[in-house]
Design an enzyme around this catalytic site. Structure first.
Site, PDB file in Angstrom:
ATOM      1  CG  MET A   1      -8.544   8.759   4.029  1.00 30.53           C
ATOM      2  SD  MET A   1     -10.057   8.505   3.055  1.00 30.53           S
ATOM      3  CE  MET A   1      -9.982   9.902   1.941  1.00 30.53           C
ATOM      4  NE  ARG A   2       0.330   5.703   2.269  1.00 33.82           N
ATOM      5  CZ  ARG A   2       0.284   5.031   3.420  1.00 33.82           C
ATOM      6  NH1 ARG A   2      -0.269   3.833   3.452  1.00 33.82           N
ATOM      7  NH2 ARG A   2       0.775   5.540   4.520  1.00 33.82           N
ATOM      8  CB  ALA A   3      -6.267   4.214  -2.354  1.00 36.69           C
TER       9      ALA A   3
ATOM     10  CG  ASP B   1      -1.797   1.217   1.304  1.00 38.12           C
ATOM     11  OD1 ASP B   1      -2.616   1.413   0.392  1.00 38.12           O
ATOM     12  OD2 ASP B   1      -1.650   1.997   2.265  1.00 38.12           O
TER      13      ASP B   1
END
Length: 701
Positions: free
Chosen positions: A250-252, A169
């Site tokens: 929320m990184r995506a 991720d």
């Protein structure tokens, strides 16, 4: 001056990878690119060629070309982030910092080949630096910070082991690469490579203009990037996509937004469109869907199409609501609805997907490097050697529906009678959330870094100074050893007087990964459907534990008249799951042959990797039926293994009202931990088996 490198524009069949690298060069905040694929697919060639396209770096020494810094798998943390400059400390008595590889990669490319073999804590350091653009060092009395903005690229072969989902991720983009199966493309790859080897400089000169064009476009896109607009409609589309694929955190969303903005800048546009969002999603989301080590990464075209349609509906609804609100405000102000701006929000959405989108003059869409269709021309990339391989589709490693990997039903299907259970291994009921026994090899090892057994390592917790300096210098220990001898060495002020006998190393303890050899009884006595379901669930539980603890695994099947090495030792436990999904059952139970085969595998692996300590897991009901005197032979083989000191566990798969307890006898002969199958697949398994140092514990069935 060395020979010219292979030109970026001359690479054939890897357009998706080239695009991902270009976008990371345009916007380093994306967080780097992870390249997954089989060997021999030009992964390293493309990465090295990218460094030649980056703009020159201007620093205190003047202008210099951007660097390609390669980080070796065996690098230490001091070498990566930097450390105290011991030479200046000991010579001049002043505190100084020596920068590491991250500083050298500033404004360049940091390349990590076989990143899946790099220590996890180093991968964390790299990804933190790539995300923040700075390196902070607090150690040995040194506090230092310096910029480190670079394009991070990691390559890996999944067959040699996967990265943890948490680390996957952290990479911004992921590209799965594979050699093209198109004859024309393969011919073009070989022809260009042979031409390059025959005349590197001449070959590079032929593609110099194309490379220069790409380099100029990267620089132009960097300059345009701050002015690219991401309106709320496209931001809503991004959020809806990420929600549809149920990605964690929320990184995506942030990575997709940055990638879409970079793609718009690369295409020369001043606003993000639906086309930019789709391409960003194709690069940023597939690896983030992987939550379990046995889940296949990837998003099929059908899945992405469906998610894009759902996201478009979200945007349409939001635009319609905004139109209604604006109309209501206008009606309240003027006594009637203001129709002049009606549908503005929706028109913007349609424009974003029309003017520069799939049907617009720019072509839109599927094109790898330039966002154009795969059969169209690519700006700056010659297309005169036959058709390009348009990149992986839904059927390749980048795609694949839910039934294509270990999550789909095994071949043969329910009721075939030839495979263990109707469900796939990773989908076995009751297996997903059950913890494995807490189990380790007793003593202190020196094996590969991992998370199972205690070991002396180069990167673990510092326990004490030691006279052996092989694991790095222990500064304070060295100074304390030298301090009492300063007077006799004639030191009266000035630098510390050191001698060879003062040097002290850092004795560190950490955890190692082990070799876990599974011996699976696949005989007819194990073929009952409910038992096989439980057995496969137990195996998945243990394999998941092996994955988390960075072990190598091997699988031996025992059935019929022989034992078969189904899976040679490997770090890729998801391959083990796929092999077990194809395991056949039936016949007699040659347990002695299985234990002998395990002994052979352990001995052979010891020659290859003498520091990796083995563990044996035997899953059986103990009913040896193959050959002459099968049970005595099996118990003799078990005693031989025990005599060699191998750590073992026996999982008793016997069920029913009448139990013979044969597996418990084998556990005694192996001096192994003993566990009943229902305990491994039940809810109270966490504390069943602790460290092996407590000695064998065999329970009667």
């Amino acid at each position: 001056m060395g020979e010219a490198g292979f030109p970026f524009s001359a690479v054939v069949g890897q357009e998706r990878l080239q695009l991902a690298l270009i976008l990371s060069a345009v916007h380093p905040g994306i967080g780097g690119v992870l390249v997954r694929g089989e060997k021999g697919t030009a992964k390293s060639t493309v990465v090295r060629a990218l460094a030649q396209l980056l703009p020159p770096v201007v620093d205190e020494t003047g202008a210099r070309p951007a660097r390609l810094v390669e980080l070796p798998v065996g690098a230490t943390e001091d070498r990566v982030v930097g450390s105290l400059d011991l030479e200046r400390v000991l010579r001049d008595g002043e505190q100084a910092f020596r920068p590491g590889l991250l500083a050298a990669a500033h404004h360049g490319v940091l390349y990590v080949d076989e990143v899946n073999l790099l220590h996890d804590h180093l991968v964390d350091v790299l990804l933190d630096a790539a995300a923040m653009g700075r390196v902070h060092v607090e150690r040995d009395g040194v506090s230092h910070s310096h910029p480190a903005r670079f394009v991070l690229v990691g390559t890996m072969n999944p067959e040699e082991g996967e990265l943890r989902p948490q680390l996957l991720d952290r990479f911004g983009l992921t590209v799965d690469v594979a050699a093209s199966r198109q004859v024309d493309t393969r011919m073009a790859v070989v022809r260009r490579r042979l031409d390059y080897e025959a005349d590197p400089d001449g070959f590079a000169a032929r593609y110099a203009d194309a490379d220069q064009m790409v380099a100029e476009r990267i620089l132009t896109a960097r300059d345009r990037l701050p002015a690219v607009a991401l309106d709320n409609g496209e931001l809503r589309r991004i959020a809806a996509l990420c929600a549809a694929f149920d990605v964690d955190g929320m990184r995506a969303d942030l990575v997709v937004a940055r990638t879409a903005t970079a793609h718009a800048a690369w295409r020369g546009r001043d606003r993000v469109t639906e086309d930019d969002v789709r391409i960003a999603a194709e690069l940023a989301l597939p690896h983030r869907r992987r939550r379990d080590p046995f889940d296949e990464p990837g998003i099929s075209e059908e899945q992405l199409d469906e998610a894009m349609r759902a996201a478009a509906d979200e945007v349409e609804k939001a635009a319609a609501a905004q139109d209604f609100d604006e109309s209501s405000v206008a009606a309240d102000a003027d006594g009637e609805p203001d129709r002049s701006d009606r549908g503005q929000g929706r028109d913007e959405v349609e424009d974003s997907g029309g003017q520069d989108g799939v049907n617009g003059p720019d072509g839109g869409g599927a094109g790898p490097i330039d966002g154009q269709p795969a059969d169209g021309p690519q700006d700056g990339i010659p297309d005169d050697d036959g058709p390009d391989d348009g990149g992986p589709d839904g059927d390749g490693p980048d795609g694949g529906g839910p039934g294509d990997g270990p999550g789909g039903p095994p071949e043969g299907g329910p009721g075939s009678g030839s495979r263990p259970g109707a469900e796939s291994l990773s989908g076995t009921p009751g297996a997903a959330n059950k913890p494995a026994p807490r189990w380790e090899v007793p003593g202190l090892g020196e094996g590969a870094p991992g998370r199972r057994s205690r070991a002396q390592t180069r990167t673990g917790r510092m326990v004490r100074p030691d006279t052996d300096t092989a694991t790095g210098l222990h500064l304070l220990g060295t100074i304390f050893a030298a301090a009492p001898r300063q007077f006799e060495r004639g030191r009266f002020g000035g630098p510390l007087a050191l001698a060879a006998e003062d040097l002290r190393g850092a004795y560190r303890e950490g955890r190692e990964g082990n070799l876990v050899v599974f011996v699976v009884d696949a005989s007819g006595s194990m073929a009952a459907r409910d038992r096989l379901t439980a057995v496969t669930g137990a195996i998945v539980t243990l394999l998941r534990d092996a994955y988390q603890r960075r072990d190598k695994v091997a699988v031996i099947s025992v059935r019929g008249s022989e034992a078969e090495l189904v899976l040679p030792p490997t770090s890729s436990v998801d391959i083990a799951v796929r092999r077990l999904a194809g395991l056949r059952t039936g016949g007699k139970t040659p347990l002695a042959a299985g234990l002998r085969k395990a002994r052979e595998v352990i001995a052979r692996e010891h020659v290859r990797d003498p520091r990796r300590r083995p563990m044996l897991v035997l899953l059986t009901d103990g009913r040896a039926t193959g050959g002459i005197d099968p049970l005595p032979r099996a118990r003799t083989a078990a005693r031989l293994l025990a005599g060699e000191g191998h750590t073992a566990m026996v999982i008793d798969c016997e069920r029913g009202m009448i139990r013979l307890g044969l597996a418990a006898d084998l556990a005694r002969d192996l001096r192994a931990r003993y566990l009943r199958l229902d305990e491994l697949t039940g809810d109270t398994v966490a504390d069943v088996v602790r460290g092996s140092s407590r000695g064998p514990s065999v329970r009667a069935a």
